[in-house]
Design a protein around this motif. Structure first.
Motif, PDB file in Angstrom:
ATOM      1  N   LEU A   1       0.805  -1.219   0.000  1.00 35.79           N
ATOM      2  CA  LEU A   1       0.000   0.000   0.000  1.00 35.79           C
ATOM      3  C   LEU A   1       0.839   1.270   0.000  1.00 35.79           C
ATOM      4  CD1 LEU A   1      -2.918   1.032   0.096  1.00 35.79           C
ATOM      5  CD2 LEU A   1      -2.760   1.024   2.601  1.00 35.79           C
ATOM      6  N   SER A   2       1.970   1.252   0.696  1.00 30.64           N
ATOM      7  CA  SER A   2       2.792   2.457   0.805  1.00 30.64           C
ATOM      8  C   SER A   2       3.436   2.844  -0.528  1.00 30.64           C
ATOM      9  CB  SER A   2       3.896   2.262   1.852  1.00 30.64           C
ATOM     10  OG  SER A   2       4.767   1.206   1.480  1.00 30.64           O
ATOM     11  N   LEU A   3       3.394   1.937  -1.506  1.00 25.90           N
ATOM     12  CA  LEU A   3       4.038   2.210  -2.794  1.00 25.90           C
ATOM     13  C   LEU A   3       3.030   2.314  -3.938  1.00 25.90           C
ATOM     14  CD1 LEU A   3       7.117  -0.201  -2.587  1.00 25.90           C
ATOM     15  CD2 LEU A   3       7.060   2.256  -2.100  1.00 25.90           C
ATOM     16  N   GLU A   4       1.757   2.490  -3.606  1.00 22.83           N
ATOM     17  CA  GLU A   4       0.748   2.506  -4.665  1.00 22.83           C
ATOM     18  C   GLU A   4       0.907   3.697  -5.610  1.00 22.83           C
ATOM     19  OE1 GLU A   4      -3.142   2.720  -3.029  1.00 22.83           O
ATOM     20  OE2 GLU A   4      -2.732   4.460  -1.760  1.00 22.83           O
ATOM     21  N   HIS A   5       1.633   4.735  -5.195  1.00 24.68           N
ATOM     22  CA  HIS A   5       1.842   5.899  -6.055  1.00 24.68           C
ATOM     23  C   HIS A   5       3.238   5.928  -6.676  1.00 24.68           C
ATOM     24  CE1 HIS A   5      -2.007   7.456  -4.838  1.00 24.68           C
ATOM     25  NE2 HIS A   5      -1.654   7.485  -3.564  1.00 24.68           N
ATOM     26  N   LEU A   6       3.965   4.801  -6.592  1.00 29.50           N
ATOM     27  CA  LEU A   6       5.277   4.704  -7.234  1.00 29.50           C
ATOM     28  C   LEU A   6       5.087   4.604  -8.746  1.00 29.50           C
ATOM     29  CD1 LEU A   6       8.405   4.191  -7.073  1.00 29.50           C
ATOM     30  CD2 LEU A   6       7.849   1.757  -6.962  1.00 29.50           C
ATOM     31  N   PRO A   7       5.608   5.570  -9.527  1.00 29.91           N
ATOM     32  CA  PRO A   7       5.436   5.506 -10.986  1.00 29.91           C
ATOM     33  C   PRO A   7       6.224   4.344 -11.578  1.00 29.91           C
ATOM     34  CG  PRO A   7       6.076   7.715 -10.247  1.00 29.91           C
ATOM     35  CD  PRO A   7       6.315   6.784  -9.099  1.00 29.91           C
ATOM     36  N   PRO A   8       5.621   3.523 -12.425  1.00 33.12           N
ATOM     37  CA  PRO A   8       6.369   2.437 -13.073  1.00 33.12           C
ATOM     38  C   PRO A   8       7.594   2.941 -13.828  1.00 33.12           C
ATOM     39  CG  PRO A   8       4.015   2.117 -13.370  1.00 33.12           C
ATOM     40  CD  PRO A   8       4.182   3.481 -12.765  1.00 33.12           C
ATOM     41  N   SER A   9       7.530   4.173 -14.313  1.00 35.28           N
ATOM     42  CA  SER A   9       8.666   4.733 -15.053  1.00 35.28           C
ATOM     43  C   SER A   9       9.884   4.950 -14.164  1.00 35.28           C
ATOM     44  CB  SER A   9       8.264   6.067 -15.706  1.00 35.28           C
ATOM     45  OG  SER A   9       7.818   6.985 -14.719  1.00 35.28           O
ATOM     46  N   ASN A  10       9.706   4.877 -12.843  1.00 35.96           N
ATOM     47  CA  ASN A  10      10.833   5.012 -11.915  1.00 35.96           C
ATOM     48  C   ASN A  10      11.612   3.701 -11.765  1.00 35.96           C
ATOM     49  OD1 ASN A  10       9.886   7.591 -11.451  1.00 35.96           O
ATOM     50  ND2 ASN A  10      10.083   7.449  -9.218  1.00 35.96           N
ATOM     51  N   ILE A  11      11.117   2.638 -12.387  1.00 35.50           N
ATOM     52  CA  ILE A  11      11.715   1.314 -12.202  1.00 35.50           C
ATOM     53  C   ILE A  11      12.429   0.863 -13.468  1.00 35.50           C
ATOM     54  CG2 ILE A  11      11.229  -1.115 -11.729  1.00 35.50           C
ATOM     55  CD1 ILE A  11       8.732  -0.118 -10.182  1.00 35.50           C
ATOM     56  N   THR A  12      13.685   0.460 -13.293  1.00 39.11           N
ATOM     57  CA  THR A  12      14.467  -0.149 -14.369  1.00 39.11           C
ATOM     58  C   THR A  12      14.842  -1.554 -13.929  1.00 39.11           C
ATOM     59  OG1 THR A  12      15.371   1.978 -15.119  1.00 39.11           O
ATOM     60  CG2 THR A  12      16.582  -0.025 -15.740  1.00 39.11           C
ATOM     61  N   ALA A  13      14.336  -2.555 -14.643  1.00 40.26           N
ATOM     62  CA  ALA A  13      14.593  -3.958 -14.308  1.00 40.26           C
ATOM     63  C   ALA A  13      15.523  -4.567 -15.344  1.00 40.26           C
ATOM     64  CB  ALA A  13      13.276  -4.737 -14.255  1.00 40.26           C
ATOM     65  N   THR A  14      16.584  -5.225 -14.888  1.00 41.69           N
ATOM     66  CA  THR A  14      17.581  -5.760 -15.811  1.00 41.69           C
ATOM     67  C   THR A  14      17.766  -7.258 -15.628  1.00 41.69           C
ATOM     68  OG1 THR A  14      19.528  -5.492 -14.372  1.00 41.69           O
ATOM     69  CG2 THR A  14      18.800  -3.550 -15.607  1.00 41.69           C
ATOM     70  N   SER A  15      18.176  -7.907 -16.707  1.00 41.20           N
ATOM     71  CA  SER A  15      18.459  -9.341 -16.694  1.00 41.20           C
ATOM     72  C   SER A  15      19.847  -9.572 -17.275  1.00 41.20           C
ATOM     73  CB  SER A  15      17.421 -10.097 -17.537  1.00 41.20           C
ATOM     74  OG  SER A  15      17.825 -11.440 -17.752  1.00 41.20           O
ATOM     75  N   TYR A  16      20.560 -10.528 -16.687  1.00 40.91           N
ATOM     76  CA  TYR A  16      21.880 -10.896 -17.212  1.00 40.91           C
ATOM     77  C   TYR A  16      21.736 -11.581 -18.573  1.00 40.91           C
ATOM     78  CZ  TYR A  16      26.365 -13.320 -17.638  1.00 40.91           C
ATOM     79  OH  TYR A  16      27.567 -13.795 -18.093  1.00 40.91           O
ATOM     80  N   ASP A  17      20.675 -12.342 -18.750  1.00 40.34           N
ATOM     81  CA  ASP A  17      20.447 -13.076 -19.996  1.00 40.34           C
ATOM     82  C   ASP A  17      20.009 -12.142 -21.116  1.00 40.34           C
ATOM     83  OD1 ASP A  17      20.840 -15.723 -18.833  1.00 40.34           O
ATOM     84  OD2 ASP A  17      18.919 -15.405 -17.828  1.00 40.34           O
ATOM     85  N   SER A  18      20.209 -12.593 -22.343  1.00 38.99           N
ATOM     86  CA  SER A  18      19.616 -11.896 -23.478  1.00 38.99           C
ATOM     87  C   SER A  18      18.108 -12.112 -23.419  1.00 38.99           C
ATOM     88  CB  SER A  18      20.169 -12.432 -24.799  1.00 38.99           C
ATOM     89  OG  SER A  18      19.721 -13.767 -25.001  1.00 38.99           O
ATOM     90  N   GLU A  19      17.351 -11.356 -24.197  1.00 38.97           N
ATOM     91  CA  GLU A  19      15.896 -11.503 -24.150  1.00 38.97           C
ATOM     92  C   GLU A  19      15.471 -12.913 -24.551  1.00 38.97           C
ATOM     93  OE1 GLU A  19      11.916  -8.918 -25.296  1.00 38.97           O
ATOM     94  OE2 GLU A  19      13.893  -8.274 -25.989  1.00 38.97           O
ATOM     95  N   GLU A  20      16.086 -13.445 -25.604  1.00 39.47           N
ATOM     96  CA  GLU A  20      15.752 -14.792 -26.059  1.00 39.47           C
ATOM     97  C   GLU A  20      16.118 -15.836 -25.007  1.00 39.47           C
ATOM     98  OE1 GLU A  20      16.772 -17.849 -29.778  1.00 39.47           O
ATOM     99  OE2 GLU A  20      17.609 -15.820 -29.742  1.00 39.47           O
ATOM    100  N   GLU A  21      17.304 -15.711 -24.413  1.00 35.47           N
ATOM    101  CA  GLU A  21      17.732 -16.649 -23.377  1.00 35.47           C
ATOM    102  C   GLU A  21      16.808 -16.608 -22.164  1.00 35.47           C
ATOM    103  OE1 GLU A  21      22.583 -16.595 -24.166  1.00 35.47           O
ATOM    104  OE2 GLU A  21      21.649 -15.156 -22.792  1.00 35.47           O
ATOM    105  N   CYS A  22      16.399 -15.404 -21.802  1.00 37.64           N
ATOM    106  CA  CYS A  22      15.517 -15.237 -20.645  1.00 37.64           C
ATOM    107  C   CYS A  22      14.188 -15.958 -20.862  1.00 37.64           C
ATOM    108  CB  CYS A  22      15.277 -13.752 -20.395  1.00 37.64           C
ATOM    109  SG  CYS A  22      14.185 -13.400 -19.003  1.00 37.64           S
ATOM    110  N   TYR A  23      13.589 -15.773 -22.036  1.00 37.68           N
ATOM    111  CA  TYR A  23      12.295 -16.392 -22.311  1.00 37.68           C
ATOM    112  C   TYR A  23      12.412 -17.914 -22.418  1.00 37.68           C
ATOM    113  CZ  TYR A  23      10.823 -11.607 -23.373  1.00 37.68           C
ATOM    114  OH  TYR A  23      10.546 -10.262 -23.311  1.00 37.68           O
ATOM    115  N   ASP A  24      13.557 -18.401 -22.891  1.00 44.89           N
ATOM    116  CA  ASP A  24      13.774 -19.845 -22.967  1.00 44.89           C
ATOM    117  C   ASP A  24      13.952 -20.448 -21.578  1.00 44.89           C
ATOM    118  OD1 ASP A  24      13.561 -19.932 -25.703  1.00 44.89           O
ATOM    119  OD2 ASP A  24      15.727 -19.863 -26.076  1.00 44.89           O
TER     120      ASP A  24
END
Length: 311
Positions: free
Chosen positions: A80-103
């Motif tokens: 509840l305390s984060l309901e006004h956190l803008p999604p644009s404030n979040i950067t999510a990263t993966s070590y894998d490539s996009e294809e590797e991640c989905y596989d």
């Protein structure tokens, strides 16, 4: 004139592992005695509120996301305390490539699609030990940089070598993240319980020395410097990685070509409650095990350590 014998990084880390094993034996004995004493008491201490280490204005970088379930929980159904956190404030990263991640993670594609639809940034092929090599992150600063359950994922069966491999990962991340952290004054979390000794006391070798520290919210002072949050199981073999000491007093580089690690200040540690992040699942990182949750370290708690750079 005699020459001083050099101590390698590997030898230093292995020495720490031996010391930690001895500490754990003593800690287990102390814990058993403490539980026995508590059971004699008439009442229980009031439970602390689960710690939410973010504010709605934070710019957050998530490192090493597996199936992006933590980012998804943070954006789609946050506390509840984060309901006004803008999604644009979040950067999510993966070590894998996009294809590797989905596989590797069969549910990742749908989560990434939702994250991007909501306005969060998703990046692939980002090495947490070489964040400066990612063009999309250059010149950007974050209030919170999060690495949940880091693991080198090399599948090494020898425990000492496996511990060393993961310690090198942690050291590389702590060295790499410096240029991603917002600059400012040292944050001052509001402690709901006073620690028995200063959180950054480098003379204390016990990685569990902050078990009595928990907080309701991070510092909200404007201009506070960015913090690093690392979450692990708080049981062997993960406690043998000695994350607090790696951050506070890192060993000297093994070679002249490796830059020294910065010194961090431990601000606090607190229990990480997975149930607070709806839909979050910790996934293994090695091969087919990515589809499972693993059994290593069962029986303990998840714990987050929060650091900032020392002056």
């Amino acid at each position: 004139m005699g020459h001083k014998k050099k101590t390698s990084l590997k030898a230093t880390l292995q020495s720490q592992q031996t010391r930690l094993r001895n500490k754990e034996k003593a800690a287990h004995a102390a814990e058993a005695a403490e539980l026995k004493t508590k059971h004699k008491g008439k009442g229980k201490a009031p439970a602390l509120r689960p710690t939410i280490p973010f504010t709605p204005t934070d710019k957050i970088l998530l490192v090493g996301e597996g199936n992006f379930s933590f980012a998804h929980a943070l954006v789609i159904d946050p506390p509840l305390s984060l309901e006004h956190l803008p999604p644009s404030n979040i950067t999510a990263t993966s070590y894998d490539s996009e294809e590797e991640c989905y596989d590797k993670y069969l549910d990742a594609r749908s989560k990434v699609e939702v994250l991007r639809e909501r306005g969060a940034e998703v990046l692939f092929g980002v090495d947490g030990t070489r964040l400066g090599k990612c063009n999309a992150l250059k010149g950007r600063r974050f209030d919170r940089v999060v690495f949940n359950f880091p693991h080198a994922g090399k599948g090494i069966t020898d425990q000492d070598r496996n511990i060393l491999s993961n310690q090198m990962l942690i050291l590389g991340f702590l060295r790499s993240v410096v240029d991603c952290l917002a600059e400012g004054t040292i944050p001052t979390p509001n402690l709901s319980r006073k620690p028995k000794r200063p959180a950054d006391d480098d003379d204390d070798d016990n990685v569990n020395d902050d078990e009595d520290i928990d907080t309701s919210s991070p510092s909200t002072v404007q201009g506070a410097r960015g913090t690093v949050l690392i979450t692990l199981r708080n049981v062997p073999p993960y406690t043998n990685w000695d994350v607090p000491r790696l951050a506070k007093t890192p060993p000297k580089p093994a070679s002249l070509g490796t830059p020294p690690n910065p010194n961090y200040k431990l601000l606090r540690s607190f229990v990480f409650h997975r149930k607070m992040w709806k839909g979050y699942e910790h996934r293994m990182t090695k091969g087919e095990r990515a589809h499972g949750r693993g059994t290593t370290g069962e029986g303990g708690e998840d714990r987050t350590w929060e650091f900032c750079l020392k002056d």
